[in-house]
Write a protein that holds these residues in place. Structure first.
Motif, mmCIF file in Angstrom:
data_model
loop_
_atom_site.group_PDB
_atom_site.id
_atom_site.type_symbol
_atom_site.label_atom_id
_atom_site.label_comp_id
_atom_site.label_asym_id
_atom_site.label_seq_id
_atom_site.Cartn_x
_atom_site.Cartn_y
_atom_site.Cartn_z
ATOM 1 N N THR A 56 0.833 -1.219 0.000
ATOM 2 C CA THR A 56 0.000 0.000 0.000
ATOM 3 C C THR A 56 0.865 1.265 0.000
ATOM 4 O OG1 THR A 56 -1.743 -1.172 1.178
ATOM 5 C CG2 THR A 56 -1.811 1.244 1.221
ATOM 6 N N GLN A 57 1.901 1.263 0.822
ATOM 7 C CA GLN A 57 2.817 2.411 0.854
ATOM 8 C C GLN A 57 3.491 2.617 -0.501
ATOM 9 O OE1 GLN A 57 5.457 1.583 4.084
ATOM 10 N NE2 GLN A 57 3.959 2.151 5.680
ATOM 11 N N ASP A 58 3.894 1.493 -1.123
ATOM 12 C CA ASP A 58 4.532 1.607 -2.437
ATOM 13 C C ASP A 58 3.570 2.181 -3.461
ATOM 14 O OD1 ASP A 58 6.827 0.585 -1.366
ATOM 15 O OD2 ASP A 58 6.462 -1.483 -2.054
ATOM 16 N N LEU A 59 2.288 1.731 -3.400
ATOM 17 C CA LEU A 59 1.294 2.251 -4.343
ATOM 18 C C LEU A 59 1.062 3.746 -4.124
ATOM 19 C CD1 LEU A 59 -1.335 -0.656 -4.379
ATOM 20 C CD2 LEU A 59 0.189 0.046 -6.237
ATOM 21 N N ASP A 60 0.989 4.188 -2.854
ATOM 22 C CA ASP A 60 0.825 5.629 -2.584
ATOM 23 C C ASP A 60 1.998 6.422 -3.144
ATOM 24 O OD1 ASP A 60 -1.547 5.111 -1.308
ATOM 25 O OD2 ASP A 60 -0.659 5.107 0.719
ATOM 26 N N HIS A 61 3.189 5.877 -2.944
ATOM 27 C CA HIS A 61 4.365 6.574 -3.476
ATOM 28 C C HIS A 61 4.315 6.669 -4.996
ATOM 29 C CE1 HIS A 61 8.453 8.023 -3.685
ATOM 30 N NE2 HIS A 61 8.768 7.033 -4.533
ATOM 31 N N ILE A 62 3.860 5.533 -5.610
ATOM 32 C CA ILE A 62 3.750 5.533 -7.080
ATOM 33 C C ILE A 62 2.735 6.567 -7.528
ATOM 34 C CG2 ILE A 62 2.964 4.152 -9.044
ATOM 35 C CD1 ILE A 62 4.216 1.699 -7.588
ATOM 36 N N LYS A 63 1.575 6.657 -6.791
ATOM 37 C CA LYS A 63 0.550 7.647 -7.154
ATOM 38 C C LYS A 63 1.121 9.072 -7.065
ATOM 39 C CE LYS A 63 -3.553 4.982 -5.793
ATOM 40 N NZ LYS A 63 -4.692 4.912 -4.866
ATOM 41 N N GLN A 64 1.844 9.351 -5.982
ATOM 42 C CA GLN A 64 2.439 10.686 -5.839
ATOM 43 C C GLN A 64 3.425 10.978 -6.970
ATOM 44 O OE1 GLN A 64 4.182 10.777 -1.959
ATOM 45 N NE2 GLN A 64 2.200 10.752 -0.881
ATOM 46 N N THR A 65 4.214 9.985 -7.309
ATOM 47 C CA THR A 65 5.182 10.166 -8.389
ATOM 48 C C THR A 65 4.473 10.443 -9.712
ATOM 49 O OG1 THR A 65 6.710 8.666 -7.258
ATOM 50 C CG2 THR A 65 7.132 9.122 -9.604
ATOM 51 N N LEU A 66 3.379 9.657 -9.952
ATOM 52 C CA LEU A 66 2.615 9.870 -11.186
ATOM 53 C C LEU A 66 1.994 11.265 -11.214
ATOM 54 C CD1 LEU A 66 0.851 6.401 -11.597
ATOM 55 C CD2 LEU A 66 2.676 7.355 -13.018
ATOM 56 N N ALA A 67 1.437 11.741 -10.050
ATOM 57 C CA ALA A 67 0.847 13.092 -10.008
ATOM 58 C C ALA A 67 1.901 14.161 -10.311
ATOM 59 C CB ALA A 67 0.232 13.333 -8.621
ATOM 60 N N ALA A 68 3.103 13.989 -9.761
ATOM 61 C CA ALA A 68 4.175 14.947 -10.032
ATOM 62 C C ALA A 68 4.547 14.937 -11.511
ATOM 63 C CB ALA A 68 5.408 14.624 -9.168
ATOM 64 N N LEU A 69 4.566 13.723 -12.081
ATOM 65 C CA LEU A 69 4.887 13.629 -13.509
ATOM 66 C C LEU A 69 3.820 14.310 -14.356
ATOM 67 C CD1 LEU A 69 6.206 9.950 -13.746
ATOM 68 C CD2 LEU A 69 7.522 12.050 -14.026
ATOM 69 N N VAL A 70 2.546 14.137 -13.970
ATOM 70 C CA VAL A 70 1.462 14.782 -14.722
ATOM 71 C C VAL A 70 1.595 16.303 -14.642
ATOM 72 C CG1 VAL A 70 -1.034 15.173 -14.785
ATOM 73 C CG2 VAL A 70 -0.136 12.858 -14.508
ATOM 74 N N PHE A 71 1.885 16.836 -13.439
ATOM 75 C CA PHE A 71 2.056 18.286 -13.270
ATOM 76 C C PHE A 71 3.200 18.817 -14.138
ATOM 77 C CE2 PHE A 71 4.119 21.824 -11.067
ATOM 78 C CZ PHE A 71 3.062 22.723 -11.039
ATOM 79 N N ARG A 72 4.302 18.060 -14.142
ATOM 80 C CA ARG A 72 5.440 18.500 -14.953
ATOM 81 C C ARG A 72 5.108 18.454 -16.446
ATOM 82 N NH1 ARG A 72 10.879 16.030 -12.029
ATOM 83 N NH2 ARG A 72 10.534 17.037 -9.995
ATOM 84 N N LEU A 73 4.347 17.411 -16.829
ATOM 85 C CA LEU A 73 3.943 17.338 -18.239
ATOM 86 C C LEU A 73 3.063 18.523 -18.619
ATOM 87 C CD1 LEU A 73 3.206 13.520 -18.637
ATOM 88 C CD2 LEU A 73 5.047 14.808 -19.712
#
Length: 394
Positions: A56-73
């Motif tokens: 679950t922690q890994d998935l949350d981290h992945i979600k945060q990483t994906l959100a940051a990537l979307v913002f940068r895109l």
């Protein structure tokens, strides 16, 4: 790997517990297996819970990483749009500049051509000048002789000033303009000019001494010699001693008050047109009073009107000095003298506000004096005054 190890440990523990003592009816292999299953289940659950929490922690981290990537895109897309817009602007500027650069290049080519032509022309002229200089340098003695002859001729010219002996007019005006050789054989000023110094003749200005009209008219048109001094002729007035301006009549265009007062002393230039002198009004008791038609603003016919109304007059029936004094005090003077019979003009249309005025002398303004509002007067009966004493604010 963990499960076999646990089974081995549990079995070993069970056999160890069974070895020292003989088996009883309460102890059996089935109990061992039951305990083993229970232990395995609890162990698996604990391991599964820990793995699930970690996942679950890994998935949350992945979600945060994906959100940051979307913002940068998104940011990169905005930057890309801005860069594209600027590139379009640069292309438009380039399209606009290119024709101008072409024009500049064409102008440069034309200028270069003209410059080359000018250089060729200048070179040719320089060559001609050099040839002329070379030709002159070959005969310097002849050139010097010519200069000496010119200087000698100049020295022989008779430069004479006023009062010097002369033979002809050229002897005089060569040195002093507006001079001539007089009948007495000396240089003198020509007619219309007077001697200022031995080297200056100046036209006679107005008010300067003279003996003939021509002396004055040489400097100022419409002037005459009167009583030994230059003055303007009748019908003209002297402006700044160097101009005689013509007087104009009522209703004609003008520039200065004197243009009008030359013929009629009580006329002034109002808005570029000659008309009677009209003095500023004074408001008292709901009425406005003023003098008009006089040579100055302490004399003239008495005019009055309701504030904002039509100007009218006072009839001279029974008009006396006591009435005139009240009228003058109304205007800010201390006393007045009465005049009858439209002495300062009749003004405009017949419009009499007051007749048979009978002031006592103590009234604060003219309309307070006893009078009739119905008149039997005509244009030749407009009352007037001459005021005296310093004028004050009424």
């Amino acid at each position: 790997m963990l499960l076999p190890l646990l089974v081995t440990l549990l079995l070993g523990q069970a056999w160890a517990d069974l070895s020292p003592t003989p088996a009883t009816g309460d102890t059996s292999l089935e109990q061992v297996l039951t305990e083993l299953a229970t232990f395995y289940e609890s162990t698996v659950r604990a391991a599964t819970a820990a793995a699930h929490q970690s996942m679950t922690q890994d998935l949350d981290h992945i979600k945060q990483t994906l959100a940051a990537l979307v913002f940068r895109l998104d940011s990169l897309q905005e930057v890309q749009s801005s860069v594209s817009s600027r590139l379009d602007s640069l292309q438009e500027v380039q399209s606009s500049v290119s024709p101008r650069l072409d024009s500049v290049q064409e102008a440069q080519v034309s200028f270069s051509s003209k410059l080359n032509s000018m250089q060729s022309s200048v070179s040719s002229r320089l060559d001609a000048v050099q040839q002329s200089v070379a030709a002159v340098s070959c005969r310097p003695e002849a050139l010097l002789d010519g200069l000496v002859n010119i200087q000698t001729a100049v020295n022989r010219l008779p430069w004479r000033v006023l009062g010097d002996a002369c033979e002809n007019n050229a002897d005089c005006f060569r040195a002093v303009p507006s001079s001539e050789c007089g009948s007495d054989g000396t240089c003198t000023c020509t007619a219309g000019f007077r001697r200022i110094s031995r080297s200056e003749c100046r036209a006679r200005l107005l008010s300067e001494p003279c003996t003939t009209n021509s002396e004055c008219q040489a400097a100022t048109a419409h002037s005459v010699c009167t009583d030994g001094a230059c003055a303007c002729a009748t019908g003209y007035w002297n402006r700044t001693n160097n101009e005689c301006r013509p007087g104009v009549s009522a209703g004609q265009t003008c520039t200065f008050d004197q243009d009008c007062s030359t013929h009629r002393s009580n006329f002034t230039c109002n808005s570029g047109m000659c008309s009677e002198r009209v003095c500023p009004g004074v408001v008292r008791g709901g009425y406005e009073y003023r003098l008009a038609g006089g040579d100055y603003c302490a004399q003239g016919r008495v005019e009055l009107r309701p504030v904002g109304g039509t100007w009218g007059y006072v009839c001279d029936d029974s008009w006396e000095n006591v009435d005139a004094s009240v009228a003058c005090r109304t205007l800010g003077f201390s006393a007045g003298r009465a005049h009858c019979c439209s002495a300062y003009g009749a003004g405009g249309p017949e419009n009499f506000y007051m007749d048979d005025v009978n002031c006592s002398g103590s009234e604060s303004h003219l309309k307070n004096c006893p009078h009739n509002t119905v008149d039997n007067c005509h244009r030749g009966e407009v009352a007037a005054v001459t005021c005296s004493g310093p004028q004050q604010n009424a």
